[in-house]
Design an enzyme around this catalytic site. Structure first.
Site, PDB file in Angstrom:
ATOM      1  N   ILE A  12       0.756  -1.217   0.070  1.00 50.13           N
ATOM      2  CA  ILE A  12       0.118   0.079   0.005  1.00 50.13           C
ATOM      3  C   ILE A  12       1.036   1.251  -0.101  1.00 50.13           C
ATOM      4  CG2 ILE A  12      -1.868   1.339   1.162  1.00 50.13           C
ATOM      5  CD1 ILE A  12      -2.648  -1.558   2.459  1.00 50.13           C
ATOM      6  N   SER A  83       2.868  -7.544   8.642  1.00 53.77           N
ATOM      7  CA  SER A  83       1.378  -7.408   8.150  1.00 53.77           C
ATOM      8  C   SER A  83       0.826  -8.633   7.643  1.00 53.77           C
ATOM      9  CB  SER A  83       1.396  -6.542   6.671  1.00 53.77           C
ATOM     10  OG  SER A  83       1.927  -7.074   5.681  1.00 53.77           O
ATOM     11  N   ASP A 124      -9.323  -3.109   9.609  1.00 52.00           N
ATOM     12  CA  ASP A 124     -10.400  -3.460  10.270  1.00 52.00           C
ATOM     13  C   ASP A 124     -10.471  -4.739  11.203  1.00 52.00           C
ATOM     14  OD1 ASP A 124      -9.728  -5.463   8.232  1.00 52.00           O
ATOM     15  OD2 ASP A 124     -11.764  -5.317   7.202  1.00 52.00           O
ATOM     16  N   GLU A 125      -9.191  -5.422  11.254  1.00 53.39           N
ATOM     17  CA  GLU A 125      -9.049  -6.598  11.898  1.00 53.39           C
ATOM     18  C   GLU A 125      -8.861  -6.374  13.648  1.00 53.39           C
ATOM     19  OE1 GLU A 125      -6.407  -9.800  10.782  1.00 53.39           O
ATOM     20  OE2 GLU A 125      -6.288  -9.185   8.598  1.00 53.39           O
TER      21      GLU A 125
HETATM   22  P1  NAD Z   1       3.308  -4.868   3.458  1.00 56.53           P
HETATM   23  O1  NAD Z   1       4.025  -6.131   4.094  1.00 56.53           O
HETATM   24  O2  NAD Z   1       3.249  -5.021   1.968  1.00 56.53           O
HETATM   25  O3  NAD Z   1       4.215  -3.590   3.712  1.00 56.53           O
HETATM   26  C1  NAD Z   1       4.803  -3.125   4.865  1.00 56.53           C
HETATM   27  C2  NAD Z   1       6.260  -2.630   4.635  1.00 56.53           C
HETATM   28  O4  NAD Z   1       6.785  -1.944   5.841  1.00 56.53           O
HETATM   29  C3  NAD Z   1       7.267  -3.390   3.923  1.00 56.53           C
HETATM   30  O5  NAD Z   1       7.860  -2.899   2.698  1.00 56.53           O
HETATM   31  C4  NAD Z   1       8.199  -3.708   4.907  1.00 56.53           C
HETATM   32  O6  NAD Z   1       9.717  -3.825   4.493  1.00 56.53           O
HETATM   33  C5  NAD Z   1       8.221  -2.408   5.767  1.00 56.53           C
HETATM   34  N1  NAD Z   1       8.553  -2.392   7.243  1.00 56.53           N
HETATM   35  C6  NAD Z   1       8.681  -3.659   7.823  1.00 56.53           C
HETATM   36  N2  NAD Z   1       8.927  -3.240   9.064  1.00 56.53           N
HETATM   37  C7  NAD Z   1       9.549  -2.083   9.149  1.00 56.53           C
HETATM   38  C8  NAD Z   1      10.428  -1.581   9.930  1.00 56.53           C
HETATM   39  N3  NAD Z   1      10.493  -1.781  11.137  1.00 56.53           N
HETATM   40  N4  NAD Z   1      10.763  -0.266   9.717  1.00 56.53           N
HETATM   41  C9  NAD Z   1      10.610   0.271   8.352  1.00 56.53           C
HETATM   42  N5  NAD Z   1       9.817  -0.706   7.517  1.00 56.53           N
HETATM   43  C10 NAD Z   1       9.373  -1.737   7.845  1.00 56.53           C
HETATM   44  O7  NAD Z   1       2.144  -4.504   3.924  1.00 56.53           O
HETATM   45  P2  NAD Z   1       0.797  -3.513   3.215  1.00 56.53           P
HETATM   46  O8  NAD Z   1      -0.092  -4.420   2.904  1.00 56.53           O
HETATM   47  O9  NAD Z   1       1.262  -2.711   2.495  1.00 56.53           O
HETATM   48  O10 NAD Z   1       0.066  -2.693   4.614  1.00 56.53           O
HETATM   49  C11 NAD Z   1       0.495  -1.546   4.904  1.00 56.53           C
HETATM   50  C12 NAD Z   1       0.001  -0.974   6.182  1.00 56.53           C
HETATM   51  O11 NAD Z   1      -1.439  -0.876   5.821  1.00 56.53           O
HETATM   52  C13 NAD Z   1       0.317  -2.185   7.447  1.00 56.53           C
HETATM   53  O12 NAD Z   1       0.274  -1.050   8.433  1.00 56.53           O
HETATM   54  C14 NAD Z   1      -1.201  -2.855   7.470  1.00 56.53           C
HETATM   55  O13 NAD Z   1      -1.328  -3.150   8.775  1.00 56.53           O
HETATM   56  C15 NAD Z   1      -2.029  -1.791   7.054  1.00 56.53           C
HETATM   57  N6  NAD Z   1      -3.169  -2.316   6.287  1.00 56.53           N
HETATM   58  C16 NAD Z   1      -3.154  -3.380   5.333  1.00 56.53           C
HETATM   59  C17 NAD Z   1      -4.344  -4.111   4.768  1.00 56.53           C
HETATM   60  C18 NAD Z   1      -4.132  -4.980   3.391  1.00 56.53           C
HETATM   61  O14 NAD Z   1      -5.191  -5.533   3.149  1.00 56.53           O
HETATM   62  N7  NAD Z   1      -3.124  -5.204   3.047  1.00 56.53           N
HETATM   63  C19 NAD Z   1      -5.481  -3.644   5.116  1.00 56.53           C
HETATM   64  C20 NAD Z   1      -5.686  -2.764   6.106  1.00 56.53           C
HETATM   65  C21 NAD Z   1      -4.370  -2.322   6.589  1.00 56.53           C
END
Ligand code: NAD
Length: 308
Positions: A12, A83, A124-125
């Site tokens: 995202i 995530s 939402d979780e």
């Molecule tokens: P993702 O796992 O694709 O991306 C997470 C990124 O964070 C990765 O690039 C990773 O390298 C980086 N990261 C992890 N630990 C780190 C640290 N200590 N310092 C710096 N960078 C770090 O996840 P996503 O799906 O893109 O989700 C992004 C955000 O959105 C998260 O906070 C997740 O909880 C939230 N979210 C995701 C969804 C979904 O459906 N994917 C839905 C609701 C909320």
């Protein structure tokens, strides 16, 4: 306006950086990412050499680095997180460390930085499961897996910095995202790849678990709107009303890719598997936001991206 976007090399975050560079001329973005297994600079291909954009490899738990990056920032968006729910069941430590302690480090660094806004990206979780109806922002948090619990902890911490320190925090809680650049451990990219290879599509339990889906471009637009127009100290659900069982998602992918329903198999359910999530979004709608992508249009674009 200067933005610090953490987790910018993930799914995202990388879509959001692209969105922002396209949507507004007068932005300067620092993308920060620790490049864990889930992050890749390739997700930022094409925008890495934009003069308005700088990539920094680093960890949100690094307090000195966070303080230095926040010196000139106007806005912070914290996408960085561990995530993947399945991984959190195998071991919760990195989830607590990055999602809770990392958020705490970033919040502390933000104190005194004179920010216009700090947006904590949540899910939402955190509400747990709901069998009927939809969660509102004031519902209690009853997370049922370690990932969701660590995100709930981060939400509570972030909100406490508003109440205690008047840090202008907003929290967004979004349903399941799909679209380009998602890690292939996640349901839709994994199933597109497996459907195309003629491999099995393993569904937990009987496939009846319901998720609400949003195309990632719609989430990026909502997040941006909440950051600019939301009220500090408020939480905003981001949802679409698009509900699908996991079985329906698998069938739609098979249709799009041209596989066979025989590829669908059912495997032992995930422990603590939430049956259904759904979000009430009246608060976000009052800001004038609505989804632009249907599930079918988004899936067509997404399948095309992964097949390419
Ligand atoms: P993702 O796992 O694709 O991306 C997470 C990124 O964070 C990765 O690039 C990773 O390298 C980086 N990261 C992890 N630990 C780190 C640290 N200590 N310092 C710096 N960078 C770090 O996840 P996503 O799906 O893109 O989700 C992004 C955000 O959105 C998260 O906070 C997740 O909880 C939230 N979210 C995701 C969804 C979904 O459906 N994917 C839905 C609701 C909320």
């Amino acid at each position: 306006m200067q933005y610090l976007v953490t987790g910018a090399a993930g799914f995202i975050g990388s879509n959001y950086v692209r969105y922002l560079l396209n949507a507004r001329e007068d932005v300067s973005i620092v993308s920060l990412d620790a490049l864990t297994y889930a992050g890749s600079k390739a997700n930022l291909a094409g925008v890495l050499d934009d003069p308005r954009h700088e990539f920094v490899e680093g960890d949100i738990r690094d307090d000195e680095l966070m303080a230095s990056l926040l010196t000139d920032a106007d806005y912070v968006l914290n996408f960085a997180a561990e995530s993947h729910v399945d991984r959190s069941i195998e071991g919760a430590e990195p989830f607590v460390s990055t999602n809770v302690e990392g958020t705490r480090t970033l919040l502390d660094a933000a104190l005194g930085a004179g920010l216009e806004g700090f947006l904590q990206v949540s899910t939402d979780e955190v509400y747990g499961q709901i069998l009927d109806g939809a969660f509102t922002e004031t519902d209690p948090l009853t997370p049922r897996n370690p990932y969701a619990a660590s995100k709930a902890g981060a939400d509570l911490l972030a909100m406490s910095y508003w109440h205690t320190h008047e840090l202008p925090v907003v929290v967004t809680r979004t349903c399941n995202n799909f679209g380009p650049r998602q890690h292939d451990e996640k349901l839709i990219p994994k199933f597109v790849q497996r459907a195309a290879e003629g491999a099995e599509l393993p569904l937990y339990g009987d496939g009846s678990n319901v998720r609400e889906w949003i195309y990632v471009a719609d989430n990026c637009r909502a997040i941006d709107q909440v950051l600019r127009e939301g009220s500090p100290g408020e939480i905003y659900n981001i949802g679409t009303g698009i509900e699908r069982t996991n079985l329906e998602v698998a069938e739609a992918i098979i249709d799009a890719v041209g596989g066979s329903d025989d590829q669908i198999t059912f495997v032992e359910d995930r422990p603590g598997h939430d049956q259904r999530y759904a979000l009430e979004t009246a608060k976000l709608e009052r800001l004038g936001w609505g989804p632009e992508w249907s599930f079918e249009e988004g899936l067509e674009r997404t399948v095309g991206y992964y097949l390419e």
